[in-house]
Design an enzyme around this catalytic site. Structure first.
Site, PDB file in Angstrom:
ATOM      1  N   CYS A 138      -4.414  10.025   2.040  1.00 33.89           N
ATOM      2  CA  CYS A 138      -3.683   9.215   2.127  1.00 33.89           C
ATOM      3  C   CYS A 138      -1.971   9.433   1.307  1.00 33.89           C
ATOM      4  O   CYS A 138      -1.178   9.957   1.743  1.00 33.89           O
ATOM      5  CB  CYS A 138      -3.967   8.765   0.903  1.00 33.89           C
ATOM      6  SG  CYS A 138      -5.864   7.939   1.289  1.00 33.89           S
ATOM      7  N   LYS A 194       1.014  -1.070  -0.047  1.00 32.13           N
ATOM      8  CA  LYS A 194       0.257   0.049   0.056  1.00 32.13           C
ATOM      9  C   LYS A 194       0.602   1.117  -0.383  1.00 32.13           C
ATOM     10  O   LYS A 194       1.060   2.019  -0.818  1.00 32.13           O
ATOM     11  CB  LYS A 194      -0.768   0.182   1.367  1.00 32.13           C
ATOM     12  CG  LYS A 194      -1.732   1.009   1.965  1.00 32.13           C
ATOM     13  CD  LYS A 194      -2.619   1.176   0.528  1.00 32.13           C
ATOM     14  CE  LYS A 194      -3.696   2.976   0.385  1.00 32.13           C
ATOM     15  NZ  LYS A 194      -4.180   3.129  -0.621  1.00 32.13           N
TER      16      LYS A 194
HETATM   17  N1  LIG Z   1      -9.609   8.165   2.395  1.00 32.08           N
HETATM   18  C1  LIG Z   1      -8.916   7.432   1.008  1.00 32.08           C
HETATM   19  O1  LIG Z   1      -8.934   7.686  -0.367  1.00 32.08           O
HETATM   20  C2  LIG Z   1      -7.967   6.184   1.326  1.00 32.08           C
HETATM   21  C3  LIG Z   1      -8.110   5.112  -0.075  1.00 32.08           C
HETATM   22  C4  LIG Z   1      -7.170   3.932   0.368  1.00 32.08           C
HETATM   23  C5  LIG Z   1      -6.907   3.583   2.734  1.00 32.08           C
HETATM   24  N2  LIG Z   1      -7.308   5.075   3.214  1.00 32.08           N
HETATM   25  C6  LIG Z   1      -6.912   4.671   4.633  1.00 32.08           C
HETATM   26  O2  LIG Z   1      -7.461   4.208   5.238  1.00 32.08           O
HETATM   27  C7  LIG Z   1      -7.926   4.102   6.254  1.00 32.08           C
HETATM   28  C8  LIG Z   1      -9.208   5.018   7.156  1.00 32.08           C
HETATM   29  O3  LIG Z   1      -9.244   6.142   6.000  1.00 32.08           O
HETATM   30  P1  LIG Z   1     -10.850   7.541   6.122  1.00 32.08           P
HETATM   31  O4  LIG Z   1     -10.101   7.855   4.083  1.00 32.08           O
HETATM   32  O5  LIG Z   1     -11.436   5.911   5.846  1.00 32.08           O
HETATM   33  O6  LIG Z   1     -10.627   8.560   7.403  1.00 32.08           O
HETATM   34  P2  LIG Z   1     -12.361   9.076   7.473  1.00 32.08           P
HETATM   35  O7  LIG Z   1     -11.254   9.880   8.825  1.00 32.08           O
HETATM   36  O8  LIG Z   1     -12.692   9.276   7.552  1.00 32.08           O
HETATM   37  O9  LIG Z   1     -12.752   7.791   9.263  1.00 32.08           O
HETATM   38  C9  LIG Z   1     -12.236   7.203   9.834  1.00 32.08           C
HETATM   39  C10 LIG Z   1     -13.546   6.889  10.345  1.00 32.08           C
HETATM   40  O10 LIG Z   1     -13.253   5.909  11.854  1.00 32.08           O
HETATM   41  C11 LIG Z   1     -13.450   6.493  13.247  1.00 32.08           C
HETATM   42  N3  LIG Z   1     -13.108   5.619  14.288  1.00 32.08           N
HETATM   43  C12 LIG Z   1     -11.982   6.453  14.955  1.00 32.08           C
HETATM   44  N4  LIG Z   1     -11.524   5.482  16.267  1.00 32.08           N
HETATM   45  C13 LIG Z   1     -12.607   4.531  15.867  1.00 32.08           C
HETATM   46  C14 LIG Z   1     -13.018   3.821  16.528  1.00 32.08           C
HETATM   47  N5  LIG Z   1     -12.377   3.051  17.959  1.00 32.08           N
HETATM   48  N6  LIG Z   1     -13.928   2.699  16.586  1.00 32.08           N
HETATM   49  C15 LIG Z   1     -14.735   2.946  15.338  1.00 32.08           C
HETATM   50  N7  LIG Z   1     -14.865   3.746  14.755  1.00 32.08           N
HETATM   51  C16 LIG Z   1     -13.765   4.062  14.786  1.00 32.08           C
HETATM   52  C17 LIG Z   1     -13.349   8.074  12.759  1.00 32.08           C
HETATM   53  O11 LIG Z   1     -14.517   8.563  13.754  1.00 32.08           O
HETATM   54  C18 LIG Z   1     -14.000   7.749  11.819  1.00 32.08           C
HETATM   55  O12 LIG Z   1     -15.365   8.324  10.826  1.00 32.08           O
HETATM   56  C19 LIG Z   1      -6.523   5.395   6.670  1.00 32.08           C
HETATM   57  O13 LIG Z   1      -5.817   4.457   7.320  1.00 32.08           O
HETATM   58  C20 LIG Z   1      -6.350   5.825   5.216  1.00 32.08           C
HETATM   59  O14 LIG Z   1      -5.134   5.713   4.998  1.00 32.08           O
HETATM   60  C21 LIG Z   1      -7.706   5.687   3.336  1.00 32.08           C
END
Ligand SMILES: NC(=O)c1ccc[n+]([C@@H]2O[C@H](COP(=O)([O-])OP(=O)(O)OC[C@H]3O[C@@H](n4cnc5c(N)ncnc54)[C@H](O)[C@@H]3O)[C@@H](O)[C@H]2O)c1
Length: 441
Positions: A266, A210
């Protein structure tokens, strides 16, 4: 199959909705109770094309539910997806507190075999830490429950997330035993019918894959931005150079657009986390440091051009800004070039009149009401009383505007194009001062 997804952000919500769409029973859990309330009422906290309809359909048909009750969440799914944020820590490394908190929650409530699937982007070795966190909680409670940990990094692009999830280029699975490989293979079978997209490997390689993908893409962008600055100083046109190199199939046309720097949730944090990981194992990742440095400098490029055009006296000047999101088809403004630009202008005493088709709410959430920022309802409204137009997000509707109207509305006909979407010859012939990236202005 029964699936629980921890985290209902961009990745968690898309994962949950798409897994429900193919017939699974999905329960999405989030600690943010406001978010869960919204989702239970059928409202979507983020903008992602098609997501609202997919969530609504699957919720109506009972395959997709939302909760903030951890016990219910752990009880529900054989698969426990972790899709929580991994933001940068102060030193640039990935902050794993949310991932490890979910691991402990799973350990506290599980009463039978579970497959813990790590979808968050996490440094190499995190699956071991997740396993240790679960084992340690179970030991403390003097309980023995069987479980496996799998790495399943997500490659979706915001703005095209549903398409990416439903028809992925690849599904990377890192496992250490055949039992979990078969379970995950079965879960992903509906997304794998056309041809085999599963790339199964050891857990550490999956975790690194990744970061490797994001670091490669960020490197391509910084490389082109570096070349654009060089082209500008050499009297060359980077757009011609782009066509010239893109036609080489070893290079290709994707991701070689010069611009005003990469942003989003990201690339910035993943490049920085990988660089930090390298340092931890005694290796200085020089290329990654350069990619970051070039990007930080590039985010200042438009402001430097503005300074060059207007001189030091930016105090009281008004700038129309088209685009706030870090890229089109999302409302995400994390690390967006628009923020660096607006903040530099405010610092210099200028005012901004901004418009974005989706990110106005997000911008209000970040900056609130302030005298030097006017939130406009339409792109043309930004031009009223403005001294120049700046374009920083490549939304389709900015591509072919009415230049006569722009010229009439602006107090001076000046355009700063951070995306190279306009034709320099046409604009200069029409009497505009036109500044782009790497095109000899
Ligand atoms: N956004 C993207 O395009 C993308 C693409 C690939 C990978 N990622 C990866 O995926 C992961 C998530 O990214 P995102 O953009 O969806 O993040 P985000 O910030 O949009 O969402 C994360 C969510 O997790 C929740 N959360 C925090 N602690 C928690 C817990 N203990 N239990 C349940 N929920 C909890 C938060 O309230 C939030 O709603 C990251 O590691 C990111 O690097 C993101």
């Amino acid at each position: 199959m029964k699936v629980t997804v921890f985290g209902s952000g961009y990745v968690g919500l898309v994962t949950g909705a798409c897994l429900a769409e193919v017939g699974n029973e999905v329960l999405c859990m989030d600690v943010d109770s406001h978010k869960i309330e919204m989702l239970q009422q059928g409202r979507i906290p983020i903008y992602e094309p098609g997501l609202e309809q997919m969530v609504e359909r699957n919720a109506r048909e009972g395959r997709l539910r939302f909760t903030n009750d951890p016990a219910e969440a752990v009880d529900h799914g054989l698969f426990q997806f972790i899709a929580v944020g991994t933001p940068p820590d102060e030193d640039g490394s990935a902050d794993l507190q949310y991932v490890l908190a979910v691991a402990r929650t799973i350990a506290e409530h599980m009463d039978g075999y579970r497959v813990v699937v790590d979808k968050s982007t996490v440094p190499v070795g995190t699956a071991d830490r997740v396993r240790e966190a679960i084992e340690s909680r179970l030991r403390q409670a003097d309980r023995e429950v069987d479980f496996d940990v799998v790495s399943n990094p997500e490659f979706l692009k915001e703005g095209a997330a549903l398409e990416d999830f439903m028809k992925p280029d690849r599904i990377v699975i890192g496992t250490d035993n055949p039992r979990t490989t078969e379970l995950v293979r079965a879960l992903y079978a509906p997304f794998n019918r056309n041809h085999d997209r599963m790339v199964v490997m050891d857990i550490r390689s999956a975790e690194l894959t990744k970061y490797a993908a994001n670091a490669m893409l960020a490197t391509k962008i910084s490389f082109m931005n570096e070349l654009s600055n060089l082209a500008e100083r050499l009297g060359a046109d980077i757009e011609r150079v782009r066509h010239g190199i893109g036609s080489d199939s070893r290079i290709g046309y994707s991701f070689i657009y010069p611009g005003c720097g990469y942003g989003g949730s990201c690339f910035p944090k993943d490049v920085s986390a990988l660089e930090r990981t390298a340092r931890e194992v005694g290796y200085e990742a020089q290329l990654l440091s350069a990619v970051e440095a070039v990007n930080a400098r590039q985010k200042q490029v438009l402001f430097r051009k503005i300074r060059r055009h207007f001189g030091e006296g930016l105090e009281g000047k008004v700038f129309a800004l088209w685009g706030l999101a870090f890229k089109p088809n999302t409302d995400d403004m994390r690390e967006a070039p628009s923020r660096v630009l607006m903040e530099a202008l405010w610092q210099a005493g200028a005012r901004v009149r901004a418009y974005d088709p989706e990110a106005m709410g997000e911008c209000r959430r970040i900056y609130g009401e302030r005298a030097d920022l006017v939130y406009c309802d339409h792109q043309e409204e930004t031009l009223q009383g403005a001294d120049a137009l700046m374009v920083v997000t490549e939304w389709q509707l900015f591509r072919s505007p009415d230049f006569d109207k722009i010229k009439q509305a602006l107090s001076q006909p000046v355009i700063f194009d951070g995306l190279n979407i306009y034709d320099p010859d046409l604009l200069r012939r029409s009497g505009f001062s036109y500044y782009a990236i790497g095109r000899g202005d």
